[in-house]
Design a protein around this motif. Structure first.
Motif, PDB file in Angstrom:
ATOM      1  N   PRO A 568      25.259  38.151  48.469  1.00 38.20           N
ATOM      2  CA  PRO A 568      25.366  38.647  47.088  1.00 38.20           C
ATOM      3  C   PRO A 568      26.530  39.620  46.945  1.00 38.20           C
ATOM      4  O   PRO A 568      26.847  40.382  47.871  1.00 38.20           O
ATOM      5  CB  PRO A 568      24.022  39.350  46.867  1.00 38.20           C
ATOM      6  CG  PRO A 568      23.091  38.675  47.812  1.00 38.20           C
ATOM      7  CD  PRO A 568      23.912  38.343  49.023  1.00 38.20           C
ATOM      8  N   GLU A 569      27.163  39.609  45.781  1.00 37.72           N
ATOM      9  CA  GLU A 569      28.350  40.432  45.524  1.00 37.72           C
ATOM     10  C   GLU A 569      27.973  41.612  44.612  1.00 37.72           C
ATOM     11  O   GLU A 569      27.682  41.410  43.436  1.00 37.72           O
ATOM     12  CB  GLU A 569      29.429  39.593  44.839  1.00 37.72           C
ATOM     13  CG  GLU A 569      29.762  38.309  45.579  1.00 37.72           C
ATOM     14  CD  GLU A 569      30.306  37.226  44.662  1.00 37.72           C
ATOM     15  OE1 GLU A 569      31.485  36.883  44.796  1.00 37.72           O
ATOM     16  OE2 GLU A 569      29.538  36.748  43.798  1.00 37.72           O
ATOM     17  N   PRO A 570      27.993  42.844  45.125  1.00 38.09           N
ATOM     18  CA  PRO A 570      27.573  43.983  44.299  1.00 38.09           C
ATOM     19  C   PRO A 570      28.563  44.347  43.197  1.00 38.09           C
ATOM     20  O   PRO A 570      28.179  44.872  42.160  1.00 38.09           O
ATOM     21  CB  PRO A 570      27.431  45.125  45.314  1.00 38.09           C
ATOM     22  CG  PRO A 570      28.315  44.735  46.444  1.00 38.09           C
ATOM     23  CD  PRO A 570      28.271  43.238  46.508  1.00 38.09           C
ATOM     24  N   GLY A 571      29.848  44.102  43.428  1.00 42.78           N
ATOM     25  CA  GLY A 571      30.841  44.369  42.379  1.00 42.78           C
ATOM     26  C   GLY A 571      31.335  45.791  42.322  1.00 42.78           C
ATOM     27  O   GLY A 571      32.345  46.074  41.682  1.00 42.78           O
ATOM     28  N   CYS A 572      30.624  46.717  42.969  1.00 39.95           N
ATOM     29  CA  CYS A 572      31.063  48.114  43.076  1.00 39.95           C
ATOM     30  C   CYS A 572      31.348  48.429  44.536  1.00 39.95           C
ATOM     31  O   CYS A 572      30.692  47.889  45.434  1.00 39.95           O
ATOM     32  CB  CYS A 572      29.977  49.077  42.578  1.00 39.95           C
ATOM     33  SG  CYS A 572      29.956  49.340  40.806  1.00 39.95           S
TER      34      CYS A 572
END
Length: 666
Positions: A568-572
């Motif tokens: 999963p890609e948290p983006g932060c």
């Protein structure tokens, strides 16, 4: 030279889209071309001034540098100085160290070189660098060092060939820029040799006007008072403003830049300088008091906007809203007006100090900023709470072999020289992928060792290289040869084994970065097109077809293939986020599942024999609660905004080995 109000109006046309682009207003997706407009204006003005002074026999290199110092340095140094306390209070240790280093770049006119050398896959987002914008000032300052002496020498030795020689140099720079736009994109963006042509276009406009002894009302192509002359000027100037407008509205961060594409705004600017005056519609528009006023403070506005935006983004971790940006833009122009009237204009017009005092003061100030830069780099962890330091230290939770075993455009690694992280006699595991396979490789090797498996593990990863031959990013052309070599090696090696394909699949296939609703919106360029023959509509199908072909060929020669879904890609930036917020980052699993399902659907009909799919999602997400965690009580799962930490990769590797055991592949 005679004052041309339309030039100041043109500066306004340059600065407004730059600021709105950096504020994130998507309609101005090509607002960055404002910098190129500035470059053309600089080339034109500097050449006009120098050429006129040479004709009058009063040109002095030292006088020129004195004027440049008074024009550029006072406001630049004031803004830089005022950034320091905010950087001290709000920046994390690594951010403050980078900021301190950039101060030395400002003081030595080498910001562009600093940011070029710093650029790479894991650099902090550009939006968080308060002094990043000084790269363009450094390019101009370097141009000012080399260009006046060159112009003077050419004027004295070959005055009749001056225009042709400058034109040839400009053409060479443009060709170099076009070549480097794909081969060395970062260097192409930041360095003078690939930017000089833009100032060269401005210089050619100036030389043309000077040679033909024409004023701004006459291009020298038609009689100055004729109806046709005015019509020609109207057409050329309207074309010019149209080209700039088109660039601002239709270029975006995926446009190869600078390259021949930059000719659109550059020629547009040149056309306006050539043709616009008080008689033309464009000239009247650009000479309007409001635009002229903005143009007069454009330099100060350019200096202020980036640090104001950067510190706002640093301070407001959850994101900066459009309305906040509106307020920041108002603040930018307020400070610009203050700076112009209190610093910029008075210093430029002042004749109180001798040339020696001006240049020596500039030198002393530069040395002082170099010392400040050095002192800032010695700060280390001083003044930070232990919780912040603990979180930030997770940025270093990476593979010890990342720098030596991960191929990049600058440091290619052939398959025969690929790192063997674990060696054994019972079988072979090859990790083929992009940077998401780096920590996985190391952790998997450690897991094999802990479980007493006698397997050889080779890391075959390349920066931004999707593990498929004949498919490559336009930004990373080294991937084409990198992947072809690996594919041939895997087909021909007698040591068949398990090939793990690990990559950030959604970025390549969807072409977009992750955007969560909690303020975590990943910065950076979207994935550009892989090959020029593939359009946006056919990209995924072409890539998936090539992926399936690759897997079938690997299986046919005796390998077993694992397709590993992305984590999963948290983006932060997780360590930075937790350091600033003081608690764990939890984000929705829905966006991850949407992005993953697109990939899962495309590969569902792949061969079942000697091929398996491994999904690490449940290690990070609770799908019942629709949430994913970026950390646990034991540690952080990411060392930036998308790459799994070595700690997380250890968890993934344990489950991956169990998956291989259950498949009877070990």
């Amino acid at each position: 030279m005679n004052y041309r109000p339309e030039i100041d109006g043109l500066r306004a046309v340059a600065i407004i889209p730059v600021i709105l682009f950096h504020a994130g207003f998507s309609i101005f997706s090509g607002g960055f071309v404002g910098v190129d407009v500035f470059f053309v204006i600089s080339g034109y003005l500097i050449t006009t001034i120098i050429f006129q002074e040479m004709k009058e026999g009063k040109f002095s290199i030292w006088s020129f540098y004195e004027r440049r110092a008074k024009r550029i340095l006072p406001a630049l140094f004031i803004v830089t100085l005022l950034c320091i306390p905010f950087a001290w209070l709000w920046m994390l240790p690594s951010e403050f160290e980078d900021f301190s280093q950039s101060i030395a770049g400002v003081a030595t006119f080498t910001s562009n070189i600093f940011f070029w050398r710093e650029s790479g896959y894991f650099e902090d987002p550009a939006e968080l660098k308060p002094l990043l914008h000084t790269w363009s000032l450094a390019v101009e300052e370097q141009f000012y060092i080399f260009y006046p002496p060159l112009l003077l020498i050419l004027y004295k030795l070959v005055p009749k060939r001056l225009f042709i020689i400058i034109a040839l140099i400009t053409l060479c720079s443009l060709c170099l820029s076009q070549w480097a736009s794909s081969a060395y994109a970062s260097a192409n963006f930041y360095l003078l040799p690939t930017r000089a042509w833009e100032m060269g276009i401005g210089a050619l406009v100036a030389l043309y006007l000077q040679k033909n002894k024409v004023q701004k009302q006459n291009l020298g192509l038609l009689p100055s008072e004729s109806y046709w002359q005015l019509l020609w000027q109207q057409a050329i100037s309207l074309l010019g403003i149209s080209l700039i407008t088109y660039s601002i509205l239709f270029f975006d961060k995926n446009t190869p830049f600078p390259s021949v594409w930059a000719l659109i705004p550059v020629l547009g600017t040149a056309f306006i300088i050539l043709a616009a005056d008080g008689k033309t519609l464009v000239g009247k528009l650009l000479s309007h008091k409001s635009l002229v006023g903005i143009g007069l403070v454009s330099y100060s506005a350019y200096l202020w906007h980036q640090p104001i935006f950067a510190f706002a983004r640093i301070r407001l971790v959850d994101g900066v809203t459009e309305w906040v940006f509106v307020g920041l833009i108002i603040l930018t122009f307020f400070l610009s007006v203050v700076t112009y009237f209190l610093i910029e204009n008075p210093v430029r017009k002042s004749k109180s100090y001798s040339r020696f005092k001006v240049l020596s003061s500039a030198f002393v100030a530069c040395v002082a900023f170099i010392m400040i830069s050095w002192a800032g780099q010695q700060r280390g962890d001083y003044g930070y709470e232990s919780s912040i330091i603990n979180a930030i230290n997770w940025k270093e939770n990476i593979s010890p072999a990342r720098k030596t075993c991960h191929a990049t455009a600058r440091t290619p690694i052939t398959p025969s020289n690929a790192c063997t992280l674990e060696e054994g006699i019972d079988g072979n595991i090859y990790v083929w992928g992009d940077s998401h396979g780096v920590e996985l490789s190391w952790a998997l090797a450690e897991e094999l060792k802990d479980k007493n498996y006698q397997y050889t593990l080779k890391q075959m990863t390349g920066s931004q290289c999707i593990p498929i031959p004949n498919i490559y990013s336009m930004r990373e052309k080294h991937c084409l040869s990198h992947n072809e070599r690996i594919f041939e090696y895997l087909k021909n090696t007698h040591r068949k084994g398990v090939v793990v394909l690990a990559a950030r699949w959604p970025l390549y296939l969807l072409g977009t970065r992750v955007q969560h609703n909690n303020g975590c919106r990943e910065e950076g360029k979207d994935s550009s097109r892989f090959v020029s023959s593939i359009d946006e509509n056919g990209r995924m199908e072409k890539v998936i077809a090539q992926l399936e072909k690759t897997i079938r060929e690997l299986v046919s020669v005796g390998h077993k293939v694992v397709f590993m879904h992305e984590v999963p890609e948290p983006g932060c930036d997780v360590p930075s986020w937790i350091a600033k917020k003081g608690h764990d980052l939890v984000y929705s699993s829905e966006i991850h599942m949407e992005r993953k399902e697109v990939v899962a659907t495309l590969i569902q009909n792949f061969p079942t024999l000697s091929f398996t799919i491994f999904d690490p999602t449940d290690l990070f997400c609770d799908l019942k609660d629709y949430t994913c965690n970026a950390a646990s009580n034991s540690g952080l799962y990411y060392f930036d905004d998308n790459h799994p930490s070595l700690f997380a990769s250890g968890i993934v590797s344990e489950k991956l080995l169990n998956h291989l055991e259950n498949s009877n592949w070990l």
